[in-house]
Design an enzyme around this catalytic site. Sequence first.
Site, short mmCIF file in Angstrom:
data_model
loop_
_atom_site.label_atom_id
_atom_site.label_comp_id
_atom_site.label_asym_id
_atom_site.label_seq_id
_atom_site.Cartn_x
_atom_site.Cartn_y
_atom_site.Cartn_z
CB ALA A 167 -1.07 6.71 1.54
CB SER A 168 -0.16 11.58 0.48
OG SER A 168 -0.84 11.54 1.72
CE LYS A 202 1.47 4.74 8.09
NZ LYS A 202 0.23 5.07 8.87
CB ALA A 258 3.73 6.18 5.40
CD GLN A 259 6.80 2.89 -0.26
OE1 GLN A 259 6.39 3.66 -1.13
NE2 GLN A 259 7.82 2.07 -0.47
CB VAL A 260 2.21 -0.70 4.39
CG1 VAL A 260 2.27 -1.93 5.28
CG2 VAL A 260 1.62 0.48 5.16
CG ASP A 292 -8.47 7.54 7.70
OD1 ASP A 292 -9.43 7.89 6.99
OD2 ASP A 292 -7.33 7.36 7.25
CB ALA A 306 -0.91 0.01 1.22
#
Length: 519
Positions: free
Chosen positions: A134-135, A157, A137-139, A292, A132
Amino acid sequence: MGLVSYFRLMRAGYVLAREGALSIVPVKDLPPALAPLGLGVRLARLIERPSVRKTGQVERLNTALNRLGPTYVKFGQTLATRPDVVGPQIASDLSALQDRMEPFDPALVPAILTTALGEKAAELTELSAPVAAASIAQVHRARLRPKDGLPQDVAVKILRPGVSERFMADIESFYVAARLAEGMVRSTRRLRPTEVVETLDRSARLELDLRLEAAAISEMAENIKDDSGFVIPTVSWDHVAQNVLTTSWVAGIPIRDHAALDAAGVDRKALAAKLLQAFLRHAIRDGFFHADMHPGNLFADPRSGDVIAVDFGIMGRINRKERRFLADILYGFISRNYRMIAERHFEIGYVPKDQSVDDFALAIRSIGEPLHGRTAADISMARVLGQLFAITDLFSMQTRPELVLLQKSMVLVEGVARALDPELDIWTVAEPVVGDWLRKEAGPLGRIEALKEHFDTIAEAAGRLPVIAAEAELALADYHATKVQPPDRAMRWAKLILMGLAGVTLLALLWRLVSGAAL
């Protein structure tokens, strides 16, 4: 700094206009005071790419904000929680923003982990490609092989390199834009644009330190340790840093994949009820909730049918008074006690005392009565709260940011739950959680907890008494030194009177708090 900020603003305006994102602004509905804004939007749309006119408004927003970078995506998500600022329709469009970006170069990951974790980084092996991105961080999925423990699968993460610096630069531009708006368009001052930017600033700074997200997971784990039906990952504290977070890997079926849920035999009706009740339990009982809970952060355990939640970067917190307020409001609608709902708004101070309780109760009745006699599918708890917040504008109620975040979270949760079970009866599912908590609050345990809070306040006040007395004694001594010397007996009497008054004040405070808690 000033010129660079203006340049960044001009570039952002160009990208928004070029990608058609300004189409969400309802030019025809703008008030006369914002007429210059409408003219600016019309002119900006002249450079709009023709191809974007074939796409929807939300898609245009996604494209434009993701092109501009992480800060703009977060800003859009922040505005989605402020319908009082941007209007209900724009807030609805912004709430559909999807935070997706291309992953950064995986070759950078080993060096990032080594710098952040030192020798502990070597225990993270078999790192996968990003699962995954995102703006912020990434996992990655990895295999943790600790020296003194058993191997296990984990989620790692990692913050994007340079994201903190990029955010700081962009946020300066936002502050400049907010000050320009307040200075040039007087009517925008009521909307407090600088305060909106400050909200984004605070929340994003929290997200930029993954140690705080680890702490949020830890706090929620303590809160729900005796609960069932809701599962969260555990933190590997030896592998946490400002830009790295390592948690246990949680395997489940994405909650939006209804076909996979059905194939695995997961009871979607039960899953929807578990999700809604867990959220209400966290908000009302604990005052600390996942803010969220969109479908991408929720999974289902195919074996137990439990809800699994991930990504705790955005959390909501409400105090005891606000929790009681929320529970009373929901229960008031369930029991059709509109007078109680109105009184709670006045008691907590959300509505000024110069307004009419009867008129406010009548306005609330206009929301509640249409709900009764309708099917469960036609009733939305989130919509009820939204209408309630809209009506309070008529009664000079100030916007409460903590409750707006709660409402936004409830919209997300209710949307996911209704997708799982279109016939979900929101009020029937909510009653056990809300009703049980209110009964506990009204019972002996609730009164003991309230008394404990009062006694803590009294103890704090009592702890300050010696300091107050010492300061008063010094003041009297100064007075004694600068004026005609009174007899020592007079000084002693003055001290005794002062201490007596302090004691009487403390006893009066104690009596008032205890008698108030017993009501």
